[in-house]
Design a protein around this motif. Structure first.
Motif, PDB file in Angstrom:
ATOM      1  N   GLN A 265      59.690 -46.666  96.786  1.00  0.00           N
ATOM      2  CA  GLN A 265      59.202 -48.041  96.791  1.00  0.00           C
ATOM      3  C   GLN A 265      60.017 -48.922  95.850  1.00  0.00           C
ATOM      4  N   ARG A 266      60.438 -48.347  94.721  1.00  0.00           N
ATOM      5  CA  ARG A 266      61.195 -49.124  93.744  1.00  0.00           C
ATOM      6  C   ARG A 266      62.599 -49.456  94.251  1.00  0.00           C
ATOM      7  N   ASP A 267      63.284 -48.476  94.890  1.00  0.00           N
ATOM      8  CA  ASP A 267      64.666 -48.689  95.304  1.00  0.00           C
ATOM      9  C   ASP A 267      64.969 -47.873  96.556  1.00  0.00           C
ATOM     10  N   PRO A 268      64.557 -48.343  97.732  1.00  0.00           N
ATOM     11  CA  PRO A 268      64.824 -47.584  98.970  1.00  0.00           C
ATOM     12  C   PRO A 268      66.311 -47.493  99.288  1.00  0.00           C
ATOM     13  N   GLY A 269      67.088 -48.479  98.841  1.00  0.00           N
ATOM     14  CA  GLY A 269      68.520 -48.437  99.095  1.00  0.00           C
ATOM     15  C   GLY A 269      69.203 -47.267  98.407  1.00  0.00           C
ATOM     16  N   ARG A 270      68.624 -46.787  97.319  1.00  0.00           N
ATOM     17  CA  ARG A 270      69.211 -45.634  96.613  1.00  0.00           C
ATOM     18  C   ARG A 270      69.142 -44.391  97.478  1.00  0.00           C
ATOM     19  N   PHE A 271      68.103 -44.261  98.280  1.00  0.00           N
ATOM     20  CA  PHE A 271      67.981 -43.118  99.183  1.00  0.00           C
ATOM     21  C   PHE A 271      69.046 -43.203 100.275  1.00  0.00           C
ATOM     22  N   THR A 272      69.249 -44.407 100.837  1.00  0.00           N
ATOM     23  CA  THR A 272      70.292 -44.591 101.854  1.00  0.00           C
ATOM     24  C   THR A 272      71.667 -44.274 101.283  1.00  0.00           C
ATOM     25  N   GLU A 273      71.918 -44.739 100.081  1.00  0.00           N
ATOM     26  CA  GLU A 273      73.205 -44.468  99.424  1.00  0.00           C
ATOM     27  C   GLU A 273      73.442 -42.971  99.267  1.00  0.00           C
ATOM     28  N   GLU A 274      72.419 -42.248  98.835  1.00  0.00           N
ATOM     29  CA  GLU A 274      72.563 -40.806  98.605  1.00  0.00           C
ATOM     30  C   GLU A 274      72.778 -40.052  99.911  1.00  0.00           C
ATOM     31  N   ILE A 275      72.131 -40.478 100.990  1.00  0.00           N
ATOM     32  CA  ILE A 275      72.319 -39.832 102.296  1.00  0.00           C
ATOM     33  C   ILE A 275      73.785 -39.899 102.712  1.00  0.00           C
ATOM     34  N   HIS A 276      74.370 -41.083 102.651  1.00  0.00           N
ATOM     35  CA  HIS A 276      75.745 -41.252 103.121  1.00  0.00           C
ATOM     36  C   HIS A 276      76.760 -40.707 102.121  1.00  0.00           C
ATOM     37  N   ARG A 277      76.389 -40.619 100.862  1.00  0.00           N
ATOM     38  CA  ARG A 277      77.267 -39.976  99.891  1.00  0.00           C
ATOM     39  C   ARG A 277      77.451 -38.493 100.244  1.00  0.00           C
ATOM     40  N   ARG A 278      76.358 -37.844 100.596  1.00  0.00           N
ATOM     41  CA  ARG A 278      76.429 -36.418 100.932  1.00  0.00           C
ATOM     42  C   ARG A 278      77.122 -36.180 102.272  1.00  0.00           C
ATOM     43  N   LEU A 279      76.820 -37.032 103.264  1.00  0.00           N
ATOM     44  CA  LEU A 279      77.411 -36.826 104.581  1.00  0.00           C
ATOM     45  C   LEU A 279      78.913 -37.103 104.593  1.00  0.00           C
ATOM     46  N   SER A 280      79.369 -38.047 103.781  1.00  0.00           N
ATOM     47  CA  SER A 280      80.788 -38.426 103.802  1.00  0.00           C
ATOM     48  C   SER A 280      81.648 -37.560 102.892  1.00  0.00           C
ATOM     49  N   LEU A 281      81.035 -36.763 102.035  1.00  0.00           N
ATOM     50  CA  LEU A 281      81.802 -35.988 101.057  1.00  0.00           C
ATOM     51  C   LEU A 281      82.853 -35.085 101.696  1.00  0.00           C
ATOM     52  N   PRO A 282      82.551 -34.319 102.776  1.00  0.00           N
ATOM     53  CA  PRO A 282      83.591 -33.469 103.380  1.00  0.00           C
ATOM     54  C   PRO A 282      84.803 -34.259 103.856  1.00  0.00           C
ATOM     55  N   LEU A 283      84.605 -35.476 104.344  1.00  0.00           N
ATOM     56  CA  LEU A 283      85.733 -36.295 104.798  1.00  0.00           C
ATOM     57  C   LEU A 283      86.639 -36.664 103.631  1.00  0.00           C
ATOM     58  N   TYR A 284      86.060 -36.959 102.469  1.00  0.00           N
ATOM     59  CA  TYR A 284      86.873 -37.298 101.305  1.00  0.00           C
ATOM     60  C   TYR A 284      87.629 -36.078 100.793  1.00  0.00           C
ATOM     61  N   VAL A 285      87.022 -34.898 100.903  1.00  0.00           N
ATOM     62  CA  VAL A 285      87.730 -33.669 100.533  1.00  0.00           C
ATOM     63  C   VAL A 285      88.982 -33.512 101.390  1.00  0.00           C
ATOM     64  N   LEU A 286      88.837 -33.702 102.704  1.00  0.00           N
ATOM     65  CA  LEU A 286      89.974 -33.572 103.614  1.00  0.00           C
ATOM     66  C   LEU A 286      90.988 -34.698 103.408  1.00  0.00           C
ATOM     67  N   ALA A 287      90.522 -35.880 103.000  1.00  0.00           N
ATOM     68  CA  ALA A 287      91.448 -36.987 102.751  1.00  0.00           C
ATOM     69  C   ALA A 287      92.339 -36.690 101.543  1.00  0.00           C
ATOM     70  N   PHE A 288      91.753 -36.169 100.468  1.00  0.00           N
ATOM     71  CA  PHE A 288      92.555 -35.789  99.305  1.00  0.00           C
ATOM     72  C   PHE A 288      93.552 -34.688  99.667  1.00  0.00           C
ATOM     73  N   PHE A 289      93.106 -33.736 100.455  1.00  0.00           N
ATOM     74  CA  PHE A 289      93.987 -32.671 100.913  1.00  0.00           C
ATOM     75  C   PHE A 289      95.139 -33.253 101.740  1.00  0.00           C
ATOM     76  N   GLY A 290      94.830 -34.201 102.626  1.00  0.00           N
ATOM     77  CA  GLY A 290      95.852 -34.802 103.470  1.00  0.00           C
ATOM     78  C   GLY A 290      96.904 -35.548 102.666  1.00  0.00           C
ATOM     79  N   ILE A 291      96.493 -36.242 101.604  1.00  0.00           N
ATOM     80  CA  ILE A 291      97.459 -36.970 100.773  1.00  0.00           C
ATOM     81  C   ILE A 291      98.454 -36.010 100.137  1.00  0.00           C
ATOM     82  N   ALA A 292      97.948 -34.896  99.589  1.00  0.00           N
ATOM     83  CA  ALA A 292      98.829 -33.915  98.955  1.00  0.00           C
ATOM     84  C   ALA A 292      99.814 -33.323  99.962  1.00  0.00           C
TER      85      ALA A 292
END
Length: 385
Positions: A265-292
């Motif tokens: 109730q205090r901050d529903p946007g924080r829940f949305t932020e955390e959902i997409h932080r977790r779902l997008s994490l594997p893509l960022y792992v592969l992006a760092f790998f791709g740069i190297a």
């Protein structure tokens, strides 16, 4: 996997684990020192201290894994280029994509482990960490029953006990309550014991006196007692009532939060932020790998070329890291940015693939390239001399 695959995979995996252990260990020590009061003021053992602070390690590993993978892959490719192993492999007809296959397997494993950590393991560890900290700080007996130490219970309240026997009875109790500056009360008792009841937590004082001093009056009032119940309930914070934050929630709770949850109730946007932080994490792992890989996977025969390629990864890594943090934090207040959270790492991954295929080659500004080239030549001359 062939012998070459095992060799490359083992080299990169060893570098990744070593980098991750060193970075996580260094940061864990600094974070653990912040919770040193668990031992010094809360009367806990060294084993309890290590256990509680170690619960933060999964979150550290999760945060450091993408950077550790980038460092490990960069180190492995740079070393193999230095030893001309990539050049030899290319001369033997092994394509760049074929050579990178074991590294891609390692990157996929790291991405899968990060997904598993972010979805359930890290939130569970953070919840346990919060619970243990709340439980320790709610342990009034362990907090106040430290013989010879003046322990602050709250602003203006100090507690001291002379001794504590094996049965939990406290001897020589001193309590100074100055929370109300207009009336200061000092409790003295020969002995006492902490008692938990349905009404709360009480310190039962026996054979003592209360000295009350009022501002503006020269004399103090003294009340002697044989038995007095001092209420400790305001100083306890029950661990069972801990309110967990969004990073400490399971993925199921984030997807289907309770509408009556105070945190939601205090901050529903924080829940949305955390959902997409977790779902997008594997893509960022592969992006760092791709740069190297895009910077260092091609055969290079000169030291200057390898150094420039490694230095050229810095702007891309910084842009990706800063953009990821900025977008994730903005999602809380602007859900329209959610697609960009996934688009940014995908762009870097596609760019890395195009660079490896030769269809796209990012170029460093000429002035900057000449500067790095001169610096590299100086290093080479200094090494030779």
């Amino acid at each position: 996997m062939t012998r070459l695959d095992r060799y490359v995979f083992r080299a990169a995996a060893t570098a990744f684990i070593g980098t991750l252990v060193v970075l996580a260990g260094m940061i864990w020590v600094t974070q653990a020192l912040r919770e040193l009061d668990i031992m010094t003021t809360q009367g806990q053992t060294i084993l309890a201290f290590v256990f509680i602070t170690s619960l933060a390690l999964p979150a550290l590993i999760l945060g450091l894994a993408p950077a550790a993978l980038f460092i490990a892959v960069s180190h492995t490719l740079f070393r193999m280029n230095t030893d001309s192993e990539i050049v030899v492999a290319s001369s033997a007809g092994i394509s760049t994509a074929r050579f990178l296959r074991p590294l891609l397997i390692l990157a996929l494993i790291v991405a899968a482990l990060c997904t598993a950590l972010s979805m359930e393991l890290v939130p569970a560890a953070l919840r346990q960490f919060r619970y243990e900290i709340s439980r320790v700080r709610a342990d009034v007996v362990a907090f106040i029953a430290q013989p010879g130490r003046f322990t602050p219970l709250a602003d203006g309240m100090v507690f001291n006990v002379r001794e504590r026997n094996s049965s939990g009875v406290l001897g020589g109790i001193f309590i100074n309550d100055a929370r109300n500056p207009n009336e200061v009360s000092t409790y003295l008792a020969d002995r006492g014991q902490v008692v938990d009841s349905a009404e709360g937590t009480f310190l039962i004082l026996e054979d003592g006196a209360i000295h009350r001093r009022t501002t503006g009056k020269p004399d103090s009032n003294v009340v002697e007692f044989q038995r007095y119940a001092f209420d400790l309930s305001p100083f306890t914070s029950g661990a069972d009532n801990t309110m967990y934050r969004a990073p400490e929630r399971s993925f199921r709770e984030l997807l289907s939060p309770d509408p009556n949850d105070p945190a939601y109730q205090r901050d529903p946007g924080r829940f949305t932020e955390e959902i997409h932080r977790r779902l997008s994490l594997p893509l960022y792992v592969l992006a760092f790998f791709g740069i190297a890989c895009a910077a260092l996977a091609e055969p290079r025969t000169t030291r200057e070329g390898r150094g420039l390629a490694l230095a050229g990864t810095a702007p891309f890594v910084i842009v990706l890291q800063v953009t990821s943090f900025g977008l994730i934090n903005q999602v809380r207040n602007n859900p329209d940015l959610v697609p960009f959270v996934y688009l940014v790492p995908v762009v870097f991954i596609i760019g890395s693939i195009l660079s490896l295929s030769g269809r796209f080659k990012p170029r460093m500004p000429r002035a900057l390239s000449l500067y790095f080239d001169r610096m590299a030549q100086r290093v080479v001359r200094a090494t030779v001399n």
